[in-house]
Each structure stands twice: as structure tokens, then as C-alpha cells.
Design a protein around this motif. Structure first.
Motif, PDB file in Angstrom:
ATOM      1  N   GLY A   1       0.788  -1.229   0.000  1.00 15.32           N
ATOM      2  CA  GLY A   1       0.000   0.000   0.000  1.00 15.32           C
ATOM      3  C   GLY A   1       0.815   1.272   0.000  1.00 15.32           C
ATOM      4  O   GLY A   1       0.282   2.347  -0.263  1.00 15.32           O
ATOM      5  N   LEU A   2       2.127   1.167   0.303  1.00 19.93           N
ATOM      6  CA  LEU A   2       2.952   2.380   0.385  1.00 19.93           C
ATOM      7  C   LEU A   2       3.117   3.037  -0.985  1.00 19.93           C
ATOM      8  O   LEU A   2       3.175   4.259  -1.094  1.00 19.93           O
ATOM      9  N   GLY A   3       3.171   2.213  -2.056  1.00 18.90           N
ATOM     10  CA  GLY A   3       3.303   2.776  -3.394  1.00 18.90           C
ATOM     11  C   GLY A   3       2.090   3.590  -3.796  1.00 18.90           C
ATOM     12  O   GLY A   3       2.214   4.700  -4.326  1.00 18.90           O
ATOM     13  N   ILE A   4       0.888   3.061  -3.526  1.00 16.31           N
ATOM     14  CA  ILE A   4      -0.344   3.786  -3.838  1.00 16.31           C
ATOM     15  C   ILE A   4      -0.423   5.062  -3.016  1.00 16.31           C
ATOM     16  O   ILE A   4      -0.797   6.131  -3.520  1.00 16.31           O
ATOM     17  N   LEU A   5      -0.074   4.961  -1.722  1.00 21.11           N
ATOM     18  CA  LEU A   5      -0.091   6.147  -0.859  1.00 21.11           C
ATOM     19  C   LEU A   5       0.881   7.198  -1.372  1.00 21.11           C
ATOM     20  O   LEU A   5       0.580   8.399  -1.361  1.00 21.11           O
ATOM     21  N   THR A   6       2.050   6.764  -1.860  1.00 21.14           N
ATOM     22  CA  THR A   6       3.033   7.695  -2.410  1.00 21.14           C
ATOM     23  C   THR A   6       2.474   8.425  -3.622  1.00 21.14           C
ATOM     24  O   THR A   6       2.629   9.648  -3.765  1.00 21.14           O
ATOM     25  N   VAL A   7       1.807   7.680  -4.514  1.00 25.67           N
ATOM     26  CA  VAL A   7       1.217   8.293  -5.712  1.00 25.67           C
ATOM     27  C   VAL A   7       0.161   9.321  -5.329  1.00 25.67           C
ATOM     28  O   VAL A   7       0.124  10.438  -5.872  1.00 25.67           O
ATOM     29  N   ILE A   8      -0.709   8.962  -4.386  1.00 31.55           N
ATOM     30  CA  ILE A   8      -1.775   9.878  -3.962  1.00 31.55           C
ATOM     31  C   ILE A   8      -1.175  11.152  -3.372  1.00 31.55           C
ATOM     32  O   ILE A   8      -1.614  12.270  -3.683  1.00 31.55           O
ATOM     33  N   LEU A   9      -0.164  10.993  -2.511  1.00 35.05           N
ATOM     34  CA  LEU A   9       0.464  12.168  -1.891  1.00 35.05           C
ATOM     35  C   LEU A   9       1.132  13.052  -2.942  1.00 35.05           C
ATOM     36  O   LEU A   9       1.030  14.290  -2.882  1.00 35.05           O
ATOM     37  N   ILE A  10       1.810  12.440  -3.916  1.00 35.75           N
ATOM     38  CA  ILE A  10       2.457  13.215  -4.980  1.00 35.75           C
ATOM     39  C   ILE A  10       1.418  13.999  -5.779  1.00 35.75           C
ATOM     40  O   ILE A  10       1.596  15.191  -6.071  1.00 35.75           O
ATOM     41  N   LEU A  11       0.309  13.335  -6.143  1.00 35.59           N
ATOM     42  CA  LEU A  11      -0.735  14.004  -6.908  1.00 35.59           C
ATOM     43  C   LEU A  11      -1.350  15.163  -6.136  1.00 35.59           C
ATOM     44  O   LEU A  11      -1.603  16.238  -6.700  1.00 35.59           O
ATOM     45  N   VAL A  12      -1.593  14.949  -4.834  1.00 36.69           N
ATOM     46  CA  VAL A  12      -2.172  16.012  -4.014  1.00 36.69           C
ATOM     47  C   VAL A  12      -1.211  17.194  -3.893  1.00 36.69           C
ATOM     48  O   VAL A  12      -1.612  18.361  -4.027  1.00 36.69           O
ATOM     49  N   VAL A  13       0.083  16.915  -3.645  1.00 40.05           N
ATOM     50  CA  VAL A  13       1.078  17.986  -3.504  1.00 40.05           C
ATOM     51  C   VAL A  13       1.221  18.767  -4.808  1.00 40.05           C
ATOM     52  O   VAL A  13       1.242  20.004  -4.814  1.00 40.05           O
TER      53      VAL A  13
END
Length: 213
Positions: free
Chosen positions: A61-73
């Protein structure tokens, strides 16, 4: 006789079970496969953590969380920090890079067509292809083609059945009619090969708006 009835009943249950389980399992499998592939490809945990044996530690799940955080930032930055001149400069810089600019602009426009402010695939239409009455269902994506000398013509996108691909066609305006259905139902109708998208609704729809665009 009883044996034949038992066999028919068995196959009847088998078919009904398949009709229930297969679409559900197929949809879940695709979602899990896409999420797992993205999570595995972009998971950075193995770069920083190791278990007690010194082996890379994978955190699901860390990869998906990383993508979401990058998109939000990135969304926050481009919304609150990046001004229009900077955004235009960035686009002009991208457009100067051969090959990359074609891929970037195509993916950007296709993405914005679904989730941007100016969605493109939201107007289902029916196009009369020839004089024999042959028609196709598609989505109106461009109304004004005067810039390329095609007054009175529009661009319609035709998705392929059971595929993510499609094709565009330039047709006369008078051959295009709006469809009295939602864009979602129209996409289901085309992509499914015509087997879904026309199911009766629980609540009545507004009066028909079918007519020439």
C-alpha cells in the motif's frame, strides 16, 4: 428421467453462478491487478527498510499512498503557487521537446477529457454513416472545425467494443443527433458491444432531447 432433470438443474445452477461470479471476479481482479502493479512499481519501502536478515522490506500500500500524496502535492502547488504565466511557460517548454511533446499533449488532452474542467466524453450522439441508414454511437468532442476549414462539420469519437481504443471521424453536422441517455450508459452500450446500457431505470427520465445538434 430424474437423472436428466438433475443434470439440467446442475447446469442451470452452474450457468447462473457463472453469470453472478464472473463479472464480479473479473472486475475485482482487474482493480486488484492495477492497484498491485502500481503499488509494486512505485513502492519505495524496499529502498529504505530491511528486515532482521538484511532483506528489502516491502510495505503493501505504500506505493499507492506515495502516488496519492504526490498528486495532491502537485495539485496544491499548481493551484496555489504556479501562476498562469509560469504554467504557460512550462507548456511551451514541453512543446519544444520532439516526440515527448506529442505523447505529453495527447495523454494530457485525453486525461482532461475525462476528469478535467472541460470534459469531452459527456455528450453521446448517434451518427448516420451512409444513405442506407447505417448508424454508429459515439461522443461529440469538437463542435467548431472552422480553424481547419471545415465549417458545418464536427468531430465524433467512436469507442471500440471490448477495448480501450477507438477512432475519430469528421462528419456533417446534420448527420449527428443527440442521444437521450447519459454518457456513462452510452459508453457501456458501445464498449459492451450493445448488450448493456439500455437497462430500465427505477425513476422516469426527463423528456427526450433527441434531435439534430
Amino acid at each position: 428421467m430424474r437423472k436428466q432433470r438433475t443434470i439440467r438443474l446442475f447446469f442451470n445452477y452452474l450457468i447462473k453462478g457463472t453469470l453472478v461470479v464472473l463479472p464480479l471476479a473479473g472486475a475485482l481482479f482487474l482493480i486488484v491487478w492495477i492497484v498491485a502493479s502500481v503499488d509494486s512499481a512505485l513502492n519505495l519501502s524496499s529502498w529504505f527498510w530491511e528486515d532482521e536478515h538484511g532483506r528489502p522490506l516491502y510495505v503493501p500500500g505504500l506505493g499507492i499512498l506515495t502516488v496519492i500524496l504526490i498528486l495532491v502535492v502537485v495539485g496544491m502547488i499548481f493551484t496555489n503557487v504556479v501562476t498562469e504565466p509560469i504554467y504557460n511557460w512550462f507548456n511551451s517548454l514541453i512543446n519544444r521537446i520532439p516526440l515527448f511533446n506529442t505523447l505529453y499533449s495527447s495523454i494530457k488532452d485525453f486525461t482532461e477529457a475525462f476528469v478535467g474542467d472541460a470534459k469531452k466524453f459527456n455528450e453521446p450522439v448517434m451518427v448516420e454513416i451512409n444513405e442506407t441508414g447505417f448508424k454508429r454511437v459515439g461522443f461529440l468532442t469538437q463542435r467548431d472545425l472552422s480553424k481547419i476549414g471545415l465549417e458545418g462539420e464536427v468531430i465524433v469519437y467512436f469507442p471500440f467494443a471490448y477495448s480501450v481504443a477507438g477512432q475519430i471521424a469528421i462528419v456533417k453536422t446534420e448527420r449527428v443527433k443527440r442521444l437521450n441517455m447519459t454518457a456513462t450508459d452510452a459508453m457501456k452500450l458501445v464498449v459492451s458491444g450493445g448488450v448493456t446500457g439500455l437497462e430500465p431505470k427505477a425513476t422516469p427520465k426527463p423528456p427526450s432531447t433527441t434531435g439534430t445538434i
